[in-house]
Design an enzyme around this catalytic site. Sequence first.
Site, PDB file in Angstrom:
ATOM      1  N   GLY B  72       0.804  -1.220   0.000  1.00 15.93           N
ATOM      2  CA  GLY B  72       0.000   0.000   0.000  1.00 15.93           C
ATOM      3  C   GLY B  72       0.837   1.270   0.000  1.00 15.93           C
ATOM      4  N   THR B  73       1.892   1.284   0.776  1.00 14.23           N
ATOM      5  CA  THR B  73       2.712   2.494   0.865  1.00 14.23           C
ATOM      6  C   THR B  73       3.323   2.849  -0.478  1.00 14.23           C
ATOM      7  OG1 THR B  73       3.192   2.192   3.202  1.00 14.23           O
ATOM      8  CG2 THR B  73       4.783   3.466   1.931  1.00 14.23           C
ATOM      9  N   ASN B 152      -8.140   3.956   8.061  1.00 16.34           N
ATOM     10  CA  ASN B 152      -7.487   2.855   8.754  1.00 16.34           C
ATOM     11  C   ASN B 152      -7.584   2.937  10.275  1.00 16.34           C
ATOM     12  OD1 ASN B 152      -5.719   5.144   8.071  1.00 16.34           O
ATOM     13  ND2 ASN B 152      -4.284   4.093   9.414  1.00 16.34           N
ATOM     14  N   ALA B 201      -2.247  -6.701  -0.524  1.00 14.15           N
ATOM     15  CA  ALA B 201      -2.731  -8.085  -0.450  1.00 14.15           C
ATOM     16  C   ALA B 201      -3.019  -8.533   0.975  1.00 14.15           C
ATOM     17  CB  ALA B 201      -1.701  -9.023  -1.080  1.00 14.15           C
ATOM     18  N   THR B 238      12.441  -6.500 -10.795  1.00 12.02           N
ATOM     19  CA  THR B 238      11.867  -7.830 -10.984  1.00 12.02           C
ATOM     20  C   THR B 238      10.742  -8.053  -9.979  1.00 12.02           C
ATOM     21  OG1 THR B 238      14.011  -8.607 -11.725  1.00 12.02           O
ATOM     22  CG2 THR B 238      12.429 -10.295 -11.061  1.00 12.02           C
ATOM     23  N   CYS B 325       2.054   7.922  23.135  1.00 12.18           N
ATOM     24  CA  CYS B 325       3.187   7.198  23.698  1.00 12.18           C
ATOM     25  C   CYS B 325       3.553   5.996  22.831  1.00 12.18           C
ATOM     26  CB  CYS B 325       2.830   6.723  25.093  1.00 12.18           C
ATOM     27  SG  CYS B 325       4.233   6.678  26.177  1.00 12.18           S
TER      28      CYS B 325
END
Lengths: 165, 387
Positions: B72-73, B152, B201, B238, B325
């Site tokens: 995702g990032t 999220n 995924a 790849t 924290c």
Amino acid sequence: MHYSEKVMEHFRNPKNMGKMRNPDGIGVVGNPICGDMTTMTIKVKNNRIEKIKFTTMGCGAAIAVSSIVTEMAKGKTLDDAMKISYESVIEVIGELPTNELHCSKLGTDALQKAIMDYYAKKEGKKPKDKHVEYIGGRRGRCYCPYCSSETSRASPYCSKCGKPI
Amino acid sequence: MNRIYFDHISANPIHPKVKEVLVDFIKSDCFGNPLSQHSVGDEATEALERAREKTARLIGAKPDEIVFTSGGTESNNLAIKGVAFAKAKRGKHIISSSIEHQSVARTLRVLMKMGYQVTAVPVDKDGLVNPKDVEKAIRDDTILITIMHANNEIGTIEPIADIGKIARERKIPFHTDAVVSCGNIPVNVEELGVDLLSMAANQFYGPSGVGALYIKDGTEIVPILDGGTQENGKRAGTQNLIGIVGMGEAAELALIEMDERMKYLNRLKKALIERISTIEDVYINGNPELTIPGLVSFSVAYVEGESMTIMLDEKGIAVSVRSACASGSLRASHVLIAIGRDYATAQGTLIFSFGIENTIEQIDEAFETLKKTIDFLRSMSPLYKKK
């Protein structure tokens, strides 16, 4: 899990936890908007800490350190108790995660404030510090979790140590 | 000790059927490089393209519109930087929201340092973006709109289709970060009207470290990883073939099992909300009617989140925390502040996110432990006064 067993022991079974009626000295530090706050209440007899109790809202480290500080302070003379430092706490419990340095200073700071409060009351003075900086809302001071220096909420970085906060 | 895993928003176990397919695939010795000009490479290409078709089907896209990434990032980085760089000559204004994931928010922050301007539209108390705000924010030099599909932290599903209509009308590329939603609720790129869509995924029981970016045909984009011609020249390097095969399988299963999973996870969500509503001074974040199935975010007043997580973990219950924290920062979550939680209460926020292997019995057990944990920590909190 990132705490030592010693910290976990105190976290699971904190010593001297609770609120005391008519204490001789009260110390309150921290700010709930930053997620940490500790109060220490003490009873003094013959210049020694006879009874000590803490309450803490904070992470595991903050709670464990508060508990350890009360154990270390109990029975000590006020002068000796004043000398309990963050470093001496670390000697007992081992290193803490670097971003929780500030939380672990709360316990010793609160104890020192409670002792100062006792002296101030004895001399009939009103304590200089307000007991609570600010509870709730969006104002109040926050401290860098890494180096414990005061930070401005506007900046995404600590002005002293440069870490992102 | 029986572990109870309620942190599916952080990571999911691999689906048993995906595991089987992966083991078989590894044993089949299909190790070739899809770029090679020989039969060993061809076998790899075949596996890669099969996975691409399955992944495309999950979101109603054409296979050649899918670019595999490392998750995702990377997908969010590629979508935002890729379009921003490609369109830099036309303009440097981007519209986003105030509750984006860090991989979007921090990417935008980097672009701001490079001279781009970003308008972050606000959200309401449920965490919803108002499409009208997006429309108002559009300028002549707006080159991209990027707004997440599902959040999220609180799970709110944004009105992406409505924003998509506006973006199409104004001919502005529209990206959505659908990492949380994709594979868990129906996601169709045509219905949403998006030009770019990020997915990962692991969010639908595939392996971690693999994801994809949907790029609609004709969308101007430049790669952010330069090198070979893989992935239609849009992402060099790849491919992670084993991961991608797992992703394809997980996507196929997600499509087949989606209705059933949603019903089940919604039941678990409802069960937890019913139970925690009985504890005083606990606030549910987001409107449960508008959030994804299987995620409940709530804030517990007077206590700090990290201490709750550690106590729960001691009893074998894994949940997610959003206090300052725990995240190595002193600020409460930007999402919780954006929906109007005060700073102090935001520090006591936990996220329970369920998966298909969880049960109602686990919720009962975890709830009993949670209640004890809250009682214990409140008893030592200077802020708590028994009513």
